[in-house]
Scaffold this motif. Structure first.
Motif, mmCIF file in Angstrom:
data_model
loop_
_atom_site.group_PDB
_atom_site.id
_atom_site.type_symbol
_atom_site.label_atom_id
_atom_site.label_comp_id
_atom_site.label_asym_id
_atom_site.label_seq_id
_atom_site.Cartn_x
_atom_site.Cartn_y
_atom_site.Cartn_z
ATOM 1 N N HIS A 151 44.336 38.005 30.609
ATOM 2 C CA HIS A 151 44.307 39.221 29.900
ATOM 3 C C HIS A 151 42.788 39.375 29.247
ATOM 4 O O HIS A 151 42.292 38.248 29.232
ATOM 5 N N SER A 152 42.367 40.307 29.350
ATOM 6 C CA SER A 152 41.044 40.754 28.716
ATOM 7 C C SER A 152 40.007 40.170 29.837
ATOM 8 O O SER A 152 40.081 40.538 31.009
ATOM 9 N N LEU A 153 39.178 39.387 29.522
ATOM 10 C CA LEU A 153 38.294 38.651 30.558
ATOM 11 C C LEU A 153 39.264 37.997 31.716
ATOM 12 O O LEU A 153 38.639 37.881 32.807
ATOM 13 N N GLY A 154 40.298 37.365 31.088
ATOM 14 C CA GLY A 154 41.316 36.996 31.986
ATOM 15 C C GLY A 154 41.872 37.966 32.978
ATOM 16 O O GLY A 154 42.145 37.614 34.107
ATOM 17 N N GLY A 155 41.813 39.100 32.433
ATOM 18 C CA GLY A 155 42.378 40.426 33.116
ATOM 19 C C GLY A 155 41.453 40.400 34.360
ATOM 20 O O GLY A 155 41.580 40.917 35.363
ATOM 21 N N ALA A 158 41.885 38.022 36.890
ATOM 22 C CA ALA A 158 43.030 38.178 37.788
ATOM 23 C C ALA A 158 42.842 39.458 38.914
ATOM 24 O O ALA A 158 43.345 39.265 39.898
ATOM 25 N N ALA A 159 42.139 40.387 38.321
ATOM 26 C CA ALA A 159 41.642 41.448 39.459
ATOM 27 C C ALA A 159 40.577 40.586 40.374
ATOM 28 O O ALA A 159 41.019 40.974 41.594
ATOM 29 N N HIS A 160 39.947 39.904 40.046
ATOM 30 C CA HIS A 160 38.792 39.379 41.005
ATOM 31 C C HIS A 160 39.800 38.445 41.986
ATOM 32 O O HIS A 160 39.691 38.471 43.204
ATOM 33 N N ALA A 161 40.721 37.669 41.408
ATOM 34 C CA ALA A 161 41.605 36.690 42.249
ATOM 35 C C ALA A 161 42.379 37.713 43.226
ATOM 36 O O ALA A 161 42.441 37.516 44.405
ATOM 37 N N LEU A 162 43.092 38.814 42.768
ATOM 38 C CA LEU A 162 43.684 39.633 43.693
ATOM 39 C C LEU A 162 43.061 40.442 44.838
ATOM 40 O O LEU A 162 43.462 40.363 46.172
ATOM 41 N N LEU A 163 41.608 40.746 44.598
ATOM 42 C CA LEU A 163 40.847 41.385 45.454
ATOM 43 C C LEU A 163 40.263 40.395 46.378
ATOM 44 O O LEU A 163 39.848 40.895 47.723
ATOM 45 N N THR A 164 40.162 39.379 45.877
ATOM 46 C CA THR A 164 39.337 38.268 47.162
ATOM 47 C C THR A 164 40.408 37.292 47.721
ATOM 48 O O THR A 164 40.061 36.907 48.579
ATOM 49 N N ARG A 165 41.648 36.936 46.917
ATOM 50 C CA ARG A 165 42.499 36.149 47.496
ATOM 51 C C ARG A 165 43.986 36.603 47.280
ATOM 52 O O ARG A 165 44.515 36.125 46.464
ATOM 53 N N VAL A 174 47.696 41.929 35.719
ATOM 54 C CA VAL A 174 46.195 42.232 35.002
ATOM 55 C C VAL A 174 46.385 42.733 33.924
ATOM 56 O O VAL A 174 46.550 44.085 33.779
ATOM 57 N N SER A 175 46.203 42.223 32.825
ATOM 58 C CA SER A 175 46.328 42.551 31.575
ATOM 59 C C SER A 175 45.094 43.197 30.657
ATOM 60 O O SER A 175 44.280 42.157 30.637
ATOM 61 N N SER A 176 45.002 44.327 30.355
ATOM 62 C CA SER A 176 43.704 44.957 29.652
ATOM 63 C C SER A 176 42.323 44.094 30.191
ATOM 64 O O SER A 176 41.533 43.734 29.653
ATOM 65 N N PRO A 177 42.446 44.472 31.535
ATOM 66 C CA PRO A 177 41.186 43.768 32.109
ATOM 67 C C PRO A 177 39.945 44.676 31.845
ATOM 68 O O PRO A 177 39.738 45.686 31.731
ATOM 69 N N SER A 178 39.010 43.521 31.677
ATOM 70 C CA SER A 178 37.367 43.873 31.224
ATOM 71 C C SER A 178 36.673 44.356 32.501
ATOM 72 O O SER A 178 35.671 43.654 32.999
ATOM 73 N N LEU A 179 37.471 45.329 33.122
ATOM 74 C CA LEU A 179 36.746 46.006 34.157
ATOM 75 C C LEU A 179 35.118 46.584 34.085
ATOM 76 O O LEU A 179 34.447 46.490 35.230
#
Length: 289
Positions: A151-155, A158-165, A174-179
């Motif tokens: 969540h937040s920076l953790g989101g 999670a987005a980074h983890a999804l896109l790279t692995r 991916v909750s309220s991601p700090s995109l």
């Protein structure tokens, strides 16, 4: 069968991937498990903040709502609040240059150019050290679904983890991601992600945001070090609601078929976390489908 009003708790430590310090790992077992069943695991970053909530939600929904039982694993630091903020920022963020940090004003000053960029090492720790450790300690989780919640920076993590692995977890919440981090540079990872996905079984992805997260603030908490005008400008620049929708749309275009995006209309950046946990796990575990 004995039933407690509180979730179970076991804790142990593992060396931090940067080679100094320890990570505090907290584990909550389901209140009830069917004999011989394979049990999913939910991994929660920012465990110092979110593990307790996640463990109690898991205990409640899996006991009274016919929801699948699952373990909750929190990754935290067992540190004071200010140290926690520095440690989580260092671990959950992709690298960002000094110029980009400076452009973030008071928030950038809190982050600092030397306290970020550890997302890849942290992801390697989760995928290659922590997951095997959990499987060894709790054999009933072996072969079960593995879900990542941030969540937040953790989101953003999670987005980074999804896109790279994308094969590291079976589902990503991916909750309220700090995109907005580093000028929305996370979107630059999408072309390579599309190529990776072509040879994999696509994970399930849940992207959420609070519907009020773009509402301009009317006050600023004391001690934050920013004026109301600066805070309002930062909210506008972050584009939390719009960016979450754009990210979900981009994932769909990249080939993620099992995808759900929700903007929880009445929630803000803080209050949305419990809703994200409940609905994200319902989606990840296909409950009600």
């Amino acid at each position: 069968m004995q039933f407690s009003v509180r979730a179970s708790l076991e804790q142990f430590t593992l060396p931090h991937p940067r080679g100094e310090g320890q990570l505090k790992i907290s584990v909550a077992a389901p209140a009830m498990m069917a004999p011989g069943a394979t049990i999913p695991v939910l991994y929660v970053v920012d465990g110092d903040f979110l593990f307790g909530m996640a463990a109690e939600i898991a205990r409640a929904i899996s006991s009274v709502a016919a929801f699948p039982a699952f373990y909750v694993v929190g990754i935290g630091y067992d540190a004071n609040y200010l140290d926690f903020l520095k440690l989580r920022t260092a671990d959950l963020s992709p690298p960002i240059g000094a110029e980009a940090v400076a452009s973030m004003g008071a928030i950038g000053a809190m982050i600092g150019s030397d306290r970020n960029g550890g997302a890849e090492a942290f992801l390697v720790f989760l995928a290659d050290t922590l997951k095997p450790e959990i499987a060894a300690r709790y054999p009933e989780t072996g072969g079960g679904e593995q879900i990542l919640f941030g969540h937040s920076l953790g989101g953003l993590f999670a987005a980074h983890a999804l896109l790279t692995r994308p094969d590291a977890f079976s589902s990503f919440v991916v909750s309220s991601p700090s995109l907005w981090w580093d000028g929305f540079s996370i979107f630059q990872k999408l072309p390579a992600f599309r190529e990776r996905l072509a040879s994999l079984s696509p994970p399930r992805v849940f992207v959420d945001v609070g519907g009020k997260e773009q509402d301009p603030p009317t006050s600023v908490p004391p001690g934050l070090g920013v004026t109301l005008e600066e805070a309002q400008a930062q909210i506008r620049a972050a584009r939390m609601v719009d960016a979450a929708k754009e990210f979900a749309d981009a994932l769909s275009e990249a080939g993620v078929a099992n995808l759900r995006h929700i903007a929880f209309a009445e929630e803000d950046h803080t209050s949305v976390a419990p809703s994200a946990m409940i609905h994200g796990m319902r989606f990840a575990l296909r409950h009600g489908e």
